[in-house]
Scaffold this motif. Structure first.
Motif, PDB file in Angstrom:
ATOM      1  N   LYS A   2       0.944  -1.163  -0.090  1.00 44.67           N
ATOM      2  CA  LYS A   2       0.084  -0.461   0.217  1.00 44.67           C
ATOM      3  C   LYS A   2       0.667   1.319  -0.133  1.00 44.67           C
ATOM      4  N   MET A  57      -1.472   3.830  -1.008  1.00 38.81           N
ATOM      5  CA  MET A  57      -2.457   3.376  -0.829  1.00 38.81           C
ATOM      6  C   MET A  57      -3.007   4.262   0.380  1.00 38.81           C
ATOM      7  N   LEU A  58      -3.793   5.376   0.717  1.00 35.03           N
ATOM      8  CA  LEU A  58      -4.676   5.864   1.594  1.00 35.03           C
ATOM      9  C   LEU A  58      -5.237   4.679   2.852  1.00 35.03           C
ATOM     10  N   THR A  59      -6.124   4.119   2.245  1.00 32.72           N
ATOM     11  CA  THR A  59      -7.363   3.477   2.904  1.00 32.72           C
ATOM     12  C   THR A  59      -7.465   2.084   3.105  1.00 32.72           C
ATOM     13  N   SER A  60      -8.361   1.529   3.252  1.00 33.90           N
ATOM     14  CA  SER A  60      -8.048   0.045   3.341  1.00 33.90           C
ATOM     15  C   SER A  60      -9.247  -0.744   2.707  1.00 33.90           C
ATOM     16  N   SER A  61      -9.852  -0.144   1.062  1.00 33.24           N
ATOM     17  CA  SER A  61     -10.713  -0.640   0.302  1.00 33.24           C
ATOM     18  C   SER A  61     -10.134  -1.242  -0.326  1.00 33.24           C
ATOM     19  N   ASP A 120      -7.867  -3.428  -0.276  1.00 30.61           N
ATOM     20  CA  ASP A 120      -6.770  -4.833   0.593  1.00 30.61           C
ATOM     21  C   ASP A 120      -7.053  -6.010   0.238  1.00 30.61           C
TER      22      ASP A 120
END
Length: 92
Positions: free
Chosen positions: A11, A16-20, A22
């Motif tokens: 990530k 990427m900062l979000t876990s959308s 993952d």
């Protein structure tokens, strides 16, 4: 390196900062590991060189979806070849 640690580094590599994403990124890590094994590379736990190659391979798989350039980056091919040759050289 655990799979969660690989995910975190992947990530960061992809910024990427979000876990959308993952779940998708985890599947790319598994796919990268599988592809490396098919090439003859033995995945050794807690080997930083192999772990980073897995992360870089997964990042390549992610990026090639959005790019016209689908060939593997030279640095990654070089790294995989070095790992493979090193492992095969120890086996003889």
């Amino acid at each position: 390196m655990t799979s969660d640690e690989k995910l975190i580094i992947l990530k960061q590599d992809l910024q990427m900062l979000t876990s959308s994403n993952d779940d998708f990124l985890k599947s790319l890590i598994i796919s990268a590991e599988s592809a490396m094994q098919k090439e003859g590379i033995t995945l050794v736990e807690n080997d930083m060189d192999i772990d980073m190659a897995v992360v870089q391979y997964a990042a390549y798989l992610f990026r090639k979806r959005a790019s016209r350039e689908t060939s593997m980056p030279r640095f990654l091919r070089w790294r995989l070849n070095n790992i493979l040759f090193s492992q095969k050289g120890r086996d003889t």
